[in-house]
Design an enzyme around this catalytic site. Sequence first.
Site, short mmCIF file in Angstrom:
data_model
loop_
_atom_site.label_atom_id
_atom_site.label_comp_id
_atom_site.label_asym_id
_atom_site.label_seq_id
_atom_site.Cartn_x
_atom_site.Cartn_y
_atom_site.Cartn_z
N VAL A 274 0.84 -1.20 0.00
CA VAL A 274 0.00 0.00 0.00
C VAL A 274 0.87 1.25 0.00
O VAL A 274 1.99 1.25 0.53
CB VAL A 274 -0.95 0.03 1.22
CG1 VAL A 274 -1.90 -1.14 1.20
CG2 VAL A 274 -0.16 0.04 2.53
N ASP A 275 0.34 2.30 -0.60
CA ASP A 275 0.98 3.61 -0.53
C ASP A 275 0.79 4.16 0.88
O ASP A 275 -0.18 3.82 1.56
CB ASP A 275 0.33 4.53 -1.58
CG ASP A 275 0.90 5.94 -1.51
OD1 ASP A 275 2.10 6.07 -1.25
OD2 ASP A 275 0.13 6.89 -1.70
N LYS A 276 1.71 5.01 1.29
CA LYS A 276 1.59 5.58 2.63
C LYS A 276 0.68 6.80 2.64
O LYS A 276 -0.36 6.81 3.30
CB LYS A 276 2.97 5.97 3.17
CG LYS A 276 2.93 6.50 4.61
CD LYS A 276 4.21 7.22 4.97
CE LYS A 276 4.30 8.57 4.30
NZ LYS A 276 5.41 9.41 4.78
N THR A 277 1.06 7.83 1.87
CA THR A 277 0.36 9.11 1.93
C THR A 277 -1.05 9.01 1.39
O THR A 277 -1.25 8.63 0.24
CB THR A 277 1.15 10.17 1.14
OG1 THR A 277 2.49 10.22 1.64
CG2 THR A 277 0.50 11.53 1.28
N THR A 279 -3.30 6.92 2.04
CA THR A 279 -3.87 5.58 2.09
C THR A 279 -3.91 5.08 3.54
O THR A 279 -4.98 4.74 4.04
CB THR A 279 -3.06 4.60 1.22
OG1 THR A 279 -3.04 5.09 -0.12
CG2 THR A 279 -3.68 3.22 1.25
#
Length: 450
Positions: A274-277, A279
């Site tokens: 998963v993407d951090k920012t 998400t």
Amino acid sequence: GYNEVAETHGHPLLDFLGKFWGISAWMLELIIVLSAVLGKYSDLVVVSALLVVNALLSFMQERRAAGVVRTLRRRLQVSARVLRYAIWQVIPARELVPGDIIRVRPGDIIPADVKVLTGALSVDQSALTGESNDTDKAPGEVLSSGSVVRRGEGNGVVMLTGAKTFFGRTTELVQQARPKLHIEAVVAKVVRWLFVIVGALLGVVVVLSLIRGVPLMEMVPLVLVLLMSAVPVALPVMFTVSMAVGSKELTKLGVLVTRLSAAEDAATMDVLCVDKTGTITMNQLAVTGVIPLRATEADTLFAGALASQEANQDPIDLAFLAVAKERHIFDNLPKVALVSFMPFDAKNRRTEAVLQQNGQRFRVMKGAVRTIAQACGLQAAEIEALEARVSDSALKGYRTLAVARGPETGVPALLGLVTLYDPPRPDARQLIATLHDLGVPVKMLTGDAL
């Protein structure tokens, strides 16, 4: 061509006929051919009906989902302010061409790769880089397609459009990706083993026929019987119906299923990246700590909040104002009147405000640690010591700003340092815990360590 990434749309008839191509379809079609040769028309009708129903369900579901996606794209069409024939006009962004002069303002989505000609801007590139911190752009620098202008205004010239932009090339790669579906692997494995079993049985039948002198043509009905009994003719339809029902249930929960196998693929994943920012984080900066130097925490936050403006909708300004409200910093204090405000830009790297309280004017500022420290007259050794403390916070993923206050025209005093970070979403912990309980580890993709 238009300023967009062209989609490859196949002819509906060819898409429908494509549903009759594949291992599961071949399995049924072989039985249909043998049934027709042997005159087993009841078997032919049943298997043909299963094959057609399977193709229709899959085709209709995917066409419906594609229609929803096209409708969303039309509603989300982006416009651009462009200078043509010495007149500023608003046109659809898809009509931009290289060489067009456009103007961008706060809230605008950059419609193409644009070189800044005039003005200074701060843009959100999280859709491209995953970074929640805004990036400053000065004349001569390039605004990437897909970025969002947070602060500032300016003019720029369109350099690249459509698939030639960085965002467009990324989109093309996603469209070209054709991962092998899990359901196809499962069906292929089942059919492969079934054919091995049928082949072994047919081998035994042929050997016995040769030994007993039975004509091989008399064995064809037995081949059909073996195929009908060994091959699960309803398997493809069962998969399609079950996934259609699952897609309908997901739709009730607000999930857009663009192809039937998507739900089954998600259910069989073993690792989720998963993407951090935006998400697992809020993509909203928040104050996480205050390091007082020559004032209290409250005084530092008071000055930082005064050096912020809600109207700018700047993430940093909103973070200072939010923590000031949360801690009741302005409660029971004399009224403060704003005299002037200088927003952040790439050149001065700080926000600054002149205010009046009890008949006296004073100045507050916040910004990059080195910039504020130099404005306060600190020596090089002191600045290096401050930056060392900032580096420690940066290792934790925090962003650090300095806050200062002083007379309207004199040298301000450095009050303290404030650290900010992008907090996790409220449901992130529960989501990750649930996935771990299901045996799916979560890997976070971020550029913070680069």
